[in-house]
Motif scaffolding. Structure first.
Motif, mmCIF file in Angstrom:
data_model
loop_
_atom_site.group_PDB
_atom_site.id
_atom_site.type_symbol
_atom_site.label_atom_id
_atom_site.label_comp_id
_atom_site.label_asym_id
_atom_site.label_seq_id
_atom_site.Cartn_x
_atom_site.Cartn_y
_atom_site.Cartn_z
ATOM 1 N N LEU A 118 -5.285 -1.809 8.191
ATOM 2 C CA LEU A 118 -4.681 -1.102 9.322
ATOM 3 C C LEU A 118 -3.259 -1.591 9.589
ATOM 4 C CD1 LEU A 118 -7.703 -0.931 11.801
ATOM 5 C CD2 LEU A 118 -6.591 0.992 10.650
ATOM 6 N N LEU A 119 -3.055 -2.901 9.494
ATOM 7 C CA LEU A 119 -1.733 -3.475 9.716
ATOM 8 C C LEU A 119 -0.739 -2.969 8.677
ATOM 9 C CD1 LEU A 119 0.084 -5.548 11.245
ATOM 10 C CD2 LEU A 119 -0.665 -7.226 9.558
ATOM 11 N N LEU A 120 -1.132 -3.014 7.414
ATOM 12 C CA LEU A 120 -0.229 -2.596 6.347
ATOM 13 C C LEU A 120 0.019 -1.091 6.352
ATOM 14 C CD1 LEU A 120 -1.439 -4.903 3.440
ATOM 15 C CD2 LEU A 120 0.562 -5.189 4.909
ATOM 16 N N ALA A 121 -0.863 -0.329 6.992
ATOM 17 C CA ALA A 121 -0.697 1.124 7.055
ATOM 18 C C ALA A 121 0.187 1.554 8.236
ATOM 19 C CB ALA A 121 -2.064 1.807 7.172
ATOM 20 N N GLN A 122 0.566 0.615 9.107
ATOM 21 C CA GLN A 122 1.327 0.962 10.304
ATOM 22 C C GLN A 122 2.714 1.534 10.041
ATOM 23 O OE1 GLN A 122 0.265 1.103 13.569
ATOM 24 N NE2 GLN A 122 -1.667 0.863 12.479
ATOM 25 N N PRO A 123 3.530 0.900 9.205
ATOM 26 C CA PRO A 123 4.875 1.461 9.028
ATOM 27 C C PRO A 123 4.815 2.841 8.378
ATOM 28 C CG PRO A 123 4.754 -0.776 8.161
ATOM 29 C CD PRO A 123 3.364 -0.344 8.468
ATOM 30 N N VAL A 124 5.539 3.759 8.959
ATOM 31 C CA VAL A 124 5.612 5.117 8.423
ATOM 32 C C VAL A 124 6.821 5.172 7.497
ATOM 33 C CG1 VAL A 124 5.828 7.560 9.018
ATOM 34 C CG2 VAL A 124 4.605 6.007 10.545
ATOM 35 N N VAL A 139 5.317 -8.496 1.909
ATOM 36 C CA VAL A 139 5.788 -9.815 1.466
ATOM 37 C C VAL A 139 5.122 -10.920 2.287
ATOM 38 C CG1 VAL A 139 7.813 -11.353 1.394
ATOM 39 C CG2 VAL A 139 7.983 -9.019 0.513
ATOM 40 N N MET A 140 5.064 -10.739 3.593
ATOM 41 C CA MET A 140 4.431 -11.762 4.437
ATOM 42 C C MET A 140 2.957 -11.923 4.094
ATOM 43 S SD MET A 140 6.261 -11.574 8.205
ATOM 44 C CE MET A 140 5.072 -10.472 8.817
ATOM 45 N N TYR A 141 2.277 -10.821 3.888
ATOM 46 C CA TYR A 141 0.848 -10.890 3.561
ATOM 47 C C TYR A 141 0.626 -11.534 2.186
ATOM 48 C CZ TYR A 141 -3.885 -9.563 2.375
ATOM 49 O OH TYR A 141 -5.188 -9.606 1.971
ATOM 50 N N ALA A 142 1.425 -11.145 1.219
ATOM 51 C CA ALA A 142 1.239 -11.635 -0.147
ATOM 52 C C ALA A 142 1.599 -13.113 -0.301
ATOM 53 C CB ALA A 142 2.074 -10.795 -1.114
ATOM 54 N N THR A 143 2.572 -13.589 0.506
ATOM 55 C CA THR A 143 3.057 -14.962 0.328
ATOM 56 C C THR A 143 2.564 -15.938 1.390
ATOM 57 O OG1 THR A 143 5.046 -14.569 1.638
ATOM 58 C CG2 THR A 143 5.180 -14.136 -0.750
ATOM 59 N N GLY A 144 2.116 -15.425 2.528
ATOM 60 C CA GLY A 144 1.750 -16.312 3.628
ATOM 61 C C GLY A 144 2.969 -16.801 4.390
ATOM 62 N N MET A 145 4.072 -16.152 4.171
ATOM 63 C CA MET A 145 5.349 -16.523 4.776
ATOM 64 C C MET A 145 5.334 -16.262 6.286
ATOM 65 S SD MET A 145 8.940 -14.967 3.395
ATOM 66 C CE MET A 145 8.864 -15.695 1.774
#
Length: 164
Positions: A118-124, A139-145
């Motif tokens: 749901l979070l990753l689907a937010q940006p249109v 990027v934040m999700y994939a790296t933990g940044m």
């Protein structure tokens, strides 16, 4: 005694360049202590003893204040009294060996798979901002940044050939 408190606020603002939140929190803590001290002991903050401060911290605990709030309050008072000593208003700080219970450190909560989707689907993705936001989340999700680390990224920090 409000003059000393006001002088400390000016010091935080003009000399220490403390953030607005820090100043607001510190000043609220100091003013509440000053009011409590005046009401219960009939003395000003400059005349407070270690016992007065310890009693105040016990009072805070009995009022149900959290460990984090009490720690911040004690830090506010320590810094205030260090300012009074360094400015020549006091010879020694009345805060010595006063400790409060540390607040419990809570483990971060982990998002469920569905929440991440749901979070990753937010940006249109209909304009550049939408694509940018989606890329930032990915990027934040994939790296933990952290957000602050992402914001500080420069194009030179990315090496596509090495995959870093």
């Amino acid at each position: 005694m409000l003059d000393l408190i006001q002088a400390y606020e000016n010091y935080l603002t003009k000399v220490k360049h403390a953030s607005a939140n820090t100043i607001a929190s510190y000043m609220r803590d100091i003013r509440q202590f000053s009011q409590w001290l005046n009401t219960t002991e009939g003395i000003d903050v400059i005349d407070a003893s270690q016992l007065n401060i310890s009693d105040y911290m016990h009072h805070q605990e009995s009022e149900g204040r959290s460990g984090a709030t009490m720690s911040r309050c004690l830090a506010s008072l320590k810094n205030f009294y260090l300012y009074l000593v360094s400015s020549g208003f006091l010879e020694v700080t009345p805060i010595k060996e006063i400790h409060v219970k540390r607040s419990e450190k809570k483990l971060p909560q982990i998002l469920t798979g569905r929440e991440i989707e749901l979070l990753l689907a937010q940006p249109v993705c209909i304009d550049a901002k939408g694509y940018r936001d989606k890329a930032m989340l990915e990027v934040m999700y994939a790296t933990g940044m952290r957000v602050s680390e992402l914001i500080d990224l420069d194009i030179d920090d990315v090496n596509l050939e090495q995959g870093i």
